[in-house]
Enzyme design. Sequence first.
Site, PDB file in Angstrom:
ATOM      1  N   THR A  60     -20.800  -8.983  15.481  1.00  0.00           N
ATOM      2  CA  THR A  60     -20.422  -8.784  16.684  1.00  0.00           C
ATOM      3  C   THR A  60     -21.242  -9.611  17.844  1.00  0.00           C
ATOM      4  OG1 THR A  60     -19.945  -6.631  16.208  1.00  0.00           O
ATOM      5  CG2 THR A  60     -19.993  -7.179  18.438  1.00  0.00           C
ATOM      6  N   VAL A  90     -10.042  -0.458  13.363  1.00  0.00           N
ATOM      7  CA  VAL A  90     -10.473  -0.814  14.765  1.00  0.00           C
ATOM      8  C   VAL A  90     -11.733  -0.061  15.105  1.00  0.00           C
ATOM      9  CG1 VAL A  90     -10.192  -1.239  17.083  1.00  0.00           C
ATOM     10  CG2 VAL A  90      -8.295  -1.829  15.456  1.00  0.00           C
ATOM     11  N   GLY A  91     -12.704  -0.907  15.412  1.00  0.00           N
ATOM     12  CA  GLY A  91     -14.018  -0.190  15.527  1.00  0.00           C
ATOM     13  C   GLY A  91     -14.185   0.022  17.147  1.00  0.00           C
ATOM     14  N   GLY A 138     -23.164  -2.431  16.435  1.00  0.00           N
ATOM     15  CA  GLY A 138     -23.673  -1.535  15.463  1.00  0.00           C
ATOM     16  C   GLY A 138     -22.425  -1.001  14.660  1.00  0.00           C
ATOM     17  N   GLY A 175     -19.682   0.908  14.284  1.00  0.00           N
ATOM     18  CA  GLY A 175     -18.418   1.025  15.271  1.00  0.00           C
ATOM     19  C   GLY A 175     -18.064   2.715  15.355  1.00  0.00           C
TER      20      GLY A 175
END
Lengths: 165, 134
Positions: B1, B30-31, B53, B55
């Site tokens: 990320t 999806v986080g 971090g 998610g």
Amino acid sequence: MKPVIVVHGGAGKIVKELDETYRLGVKRAVLKGYDVLRQGGSALTAVEEAVIVMEDEPIFNAGHGSVLNEKGYIEMDAIIMDGKNLDSGAVSAVRNIANPIKLARLVMEKTDHMLLTCEGATLFAKAQGIPETPNDTLITERSRKRWMKNLKENSNPIADQIGLG
Amino acid sequence: TVGAVAIDCEGNMACATSTGGLTNKMVGRVGDTACIGSGGYADNNVGAVSTTGHGESIMKVILARLILHYMEQGKSPEEAADAGLNYMKSRVEGTGGAIIVNSSGDWTAKFSTNQMSWAAVKDDQLHIGIYHGE
């Protein structure tokens, strides 16, 4: 107001040998964003430009260099937000584009929506003239090796990666 | 990320976050990144935050907005980041990091993981770090 910019490249595990590559990556990104601010550009453009630098840098898990899902391809998420009016745009599970953050900004500026996902996000990207980037060109050897290692170990990817970005 | 937060010459703030997610994640997972308030939040009245971090943990505590909530209560960006990350660790055993800038131009980069690569520029001064204490 004196401009300020901060960037991060993720909180995942960093291999010591790649320490310097990460430092150089975040340095390039923050200087790109700061350059925008110094020339009187907006915070919105500064954060977008900074993130684009990191999406284009294969060491980071975003854009080029993203990790692979269980099927071996890349699905990416991104969000951008303007603190002036609380406008925001996001994309999720988007495929075959190099810079999801650009698409997130287009969602914010060109639609009435907050989040476009999956096929809808891909169709929107096409409609906005964002060039398609083949999945294979976004995948790095490092990401592929990590994916294969996880497959072989038959591990639980969620449990094994608690705390990773 | 990856992520960025900034305040410009006019005092406007923004945040951006982008990710490939978790290695070998389930298709369609999806986080936090795409979720407003979790992967990022920006409000000129308070500040801007971008997170990274685990998610699912970040989503449970809506970390970016939680940190801004602490700042609204009078905490500095550093104190608010610590409070948010500590809350996430104690409530859902999640770890991660956040970068923050407030409306005065104060900034911080904090993380509860072992590392987080970050960089900042204020007053033409460049700061870079990966490990705690840098």
